[in-house]
Design a protein around this motif. Structure first.
Motif, mmCIF file in Angstrom:
data_model
loop_
_atom_site.group_PDB
_atom_site.id
_atom_site.type_symbol
_atom_site.label_atom_id
_atom_site.label_comp_id
_atom_site.label_asym_id
_atom_site.label_seq_id
_atom_site.Cartn_x
_atom_site.Cartn_y
_atom_site.Cartn_z
ATOM 1 N N UNK A 118 0.828 -1.206 0.000
ATOM 2 C CA UNK A 118 0.000 0.000 0.000
ATOM 3 C C UNK A 118 0.862 1.256 0.000
ATOM 4 N N UNK A 119 1.907 1.272 0.818
ATOM 5 C CA UNK A 119 2.792 2.434 0.863
ATOM 6 C C UNK A 119 3.498 2.649 -0.476
ATOM 7 N N UNK A 120 3.878 1.565 -1.142
ATOM 8 C CA UNK A 120 4.506 1.698 -2.455
ATOM 9 C C UNK A 120 3.529 2.300 -3.458
ATOM 10 N N UNK A 121 2.263 1.907 -3.378
ATOM 11 C CA UNK A 121 1.267 2.394 -4.330
ATOM 12 C C UNK A 121 0.984 3.876 -4.138
ATOM 13 N N UNK A 122 1.048 4.358 -2.885
ATOM 14 C CA UNK A 122 0.699 5.760 -2.632
ATOM 15 C C UNK A 122 1.933 6.648 -2.489
ATOM 16 N N UNK A 123 3.110 6.116 -2.830
ATOM 17 C CA UNK A 123 4.315 6.930 -2.738
ATOM 18 C C UNK A 123 4.249 8.080 -3.726
ATOM 19 N N UNK A 124 5.045 9.113 -3.478
ATOM 20 C CA UNK A 124 4.969 10.344 -4.259
ATOM 21 C C UNK A 124 5.087 10.075 -5.754
ATOM 22 N N UNK A 125 4.270 10.783 -6.521
ATOM 23 C CA UNK A 125 4.266 10.606 -7.969
ATOM 24 C C UNK A 125 5.529 11.152 -8.617
ATOM 25 N N UNK A 126 6.192 12.105 -7.938
ATOM 26 C CA UNK A 126 7.407 12.684 -8.506
ATOM 27 C C UNK A 126 8.657 12.022 -7.978
ATOM 28 N N UNK A 127 8.501 10.949 -7.202
ATOM 29 C CA UNK A 127 9.646 10.251 -6.649
ATOM 30 C C UNK A 127 9.838 8.898 -7.298
ATOM 31 N N UNK A 128 10.721 8.074 -6.743
ATOM 32 C CA UNK A 128 10.957 6.744 -7.295
ATOM 33 C C UNK A 128 9.679 5.899 -7.275
ATOM 34 N N UNK A 129 9.546 5.035 -8.266
ATOM 35 C CA UNK A 129 8.429 4.102 -8.329
ATOM 36 C C UNK A 129 8.916 2.751 -7.829
ATOM 37 N N UNK A 130 8.315 2.256 -6.731
ATOM 38 C CA UNK A 130 8.749 1.010 -6.124
ATOM 39 C C UNK A 130 7.924 -0.154 -6.663
ATOM 40 N N UNK A 131 8.620 -1.205 -7.060
ATOM 41 C CA UNK A 131 7.972 -2.392 -7.611
ATOM 42 C C UNK A 131 8.536 -3.609 -6.901
ATOM 43 N N UNK A 132 7.655 -4.490 -6.420
ATOM 44 C CA UNK A 132 8.109 -5.715 -5.773
ATOM 45 C C UNK A 132 8.734 -6.635 -6.817
ATOM 46 N N UNK A 133 9.955 -7.058 -6.570
ATOM 47 C CA UNK A 133 10.723 -7.859 -7.512
ATOM 48 C C UNK A 133 10.403 -9.336 -7.377
ATOM 49 N N UNK A 134 10.390 -10.051 -8.516
ATOM 50 C CA UNK A 134 10.289 -11.517 -8.540
ATOM 51 C C UNK A 134 11.334 -12.037 -9.512
ATOM 52 N N UNK A 135 11.745 -13.297 -9.402
ATOM 53 C CA UNK A 135 12.752 -13.859 -10.326
ATOM 54 C C UNK A 135 12.315 -13.844 -11.787
ATOM 55 N N UNK A 136 11.021 -13.665 -12.044
ATOM 56 C CA UNK A 136 10.513 -13.678 -13.415
ATOM 57 C C UNK A 136 10.558 -12.303 -14.084
ATOM 58 N N UNK A 137 11.018 -11.291 -13.366
ATOM 59 C CA UNK A 137 10.966 -9.932 -13.893
ATOM 60 C C UNK A 137 12.038 -9.633 -14.930
ATOM 61 N N UNK A 138 13.049 -10.471 -15.046
ATOM 62 C CA UNK A 138 14.074 -10.250 -16.056
ATOM 63 C C UNK A 138 15.034 -9.133 -15.723
ATOM 64 N N UNK A 139 15.090 -8.729 -14.473
ATOM 65 C CA UNK A 139 16.011 -7.690 -14.031
ATOM 66 C C UNK A 139 16.499 -8.031 -12.635
ATOM 67 N N UNK A 140 17.499 -7.320 -12.168
ATOM 68 C CA UNK A 140 18.023 -7.555 -10.823
ATOM 69 C C UNK A 140 17.401 -6.568 -9.848
ATOM 70 N N UNK A 141 17.171 -6.973 -8.593
ATOM 71 C CA UNK A 141 16.620 -6.039 -7.606
ATOM 72 C C UNK A 141 17.635 -4.963 -7.254
ATOM 73 N N UNK A 142 17.136 -3.797 -6.883
ATOM 74 C CA UNK A 142 17.998 -2.691 -6.461
ATOM 75 C C UNK A 142 18.289 -2.722 -4.973
#
Length: 246
Positions: free
Chosen positions: A22-46
């Motif tokens: 919920x906090x990730x969804x309502x985080x500031x629109x002008x700030x970083x966008x947080x996404x929960x990572x999974x092994x299927x995302x094709x990228x490395x977590x930050x």
């Protein structure tokens, strides 16, 4: 353009994960966008947020695919060697997200000591996030209340075991709800509830928590401005009904 920050989350209860989502969804629109990572995302977590007290954390930390260079925020009693930051429960989730904002707002990574002073006043939560204060509640009972409050949309929950800590909390953060323990074993069971109810900065919604309240206790609570008396051990239906009115 806001950057995307992939967050690897290991462990945690359903209520804690719900709070984070919920906090990730309502985080500031002008700030970083947080996404929960999974092994299927094709990228490395930050960054990794790990509940070191969980069974899943034990498996992840010794797995062959574990990245020892990934920045880890450890939550729990025993942080792993090399953890970037370590937090104890209860976690100020709103403050954690704001601290991540400060870290990832720039395209250049800056290693600032965002969690060093754990005694500092709690950070203001993001706009729209509701807060509750648990006053004098026995620690064993707070986990259930935190879970139920999260499900009711109250995402930031602080604790105060003394009147001094309660007053400091009320001065540093706006709470929409306070739950206050009434200890029938003490000579003055209602002393804490009476004091909180008489504060000028008291939250607009007050609830009492006590074992086996009778009609006299309920009446006493009403006269002090308490809308509900939650019975110990907790009755899930009563708690659900009470929190729906928050």
């Amino acid at each position: 353009m806001a950057i995307t920050v992939w967050v690897k989350v290991v462990g945690f209860s359903d209520a804690e994960r719900h709070t984070l989502n919920t906090l990730f969804r309502v985080s500031r629109t002008d700030g970083p966008k947080y996404v929960l990572w999974t092994p299927l995302d094709g990228t490395s977590p930050n960054v990794a947020l790990i509940d070191v007290d969980s069974y899943e954390a034990g498996l992840d930390l010794v797995s062959p695919g574990f990245n020892p260079h990934l920045k880890i925020i450890a939550v729990g009693e025993s942080a792993p060697t090399g953890a970037w930051r370590s937090l104890q429960r209860p976690v100020d989730w709103g403050g954690l997200v704001q601290s991540l904002d400060a870290l990832f707002a720039s395209s250049q990574e800056v290693d600032i000591d965002i969690f060093a002073d754990t005694s500092a006043a709690p950070s203001p939560p993001p706009p729209g996030i509701r807060c509750a204060l648990l006053v004098g509640i026995p620690p064993v009972e707070t986990y259930y209340l935190r879970a139920r409050l999260a499900l009711a949309g109250v995402l930031v929950v602080d604790e105060a075991q003394t009147l001094e800590a309660c007053e400091q909390g009320l001065q540093s953060r706006h709470y929409g709800l306070a739950l206050v323990f009434v200890d029938a074993q003490k000579p003055e069971p209602w002393e804490l509830a009476k004091h909180v109810g008489g504060l000028a900065a008291r939250p607009p919604k007050l609830m009492a928590v006590m074992a086996s309240p009778d009609w006299r206790a309920i009446r006493q609570a009403e006269t002090m401005g308490y809308s509900d008396v939650l019975e110990l051990p907790f009755n899930p239906q009563q708690v659900f009904s009470a929190f729906q009115k928050v």
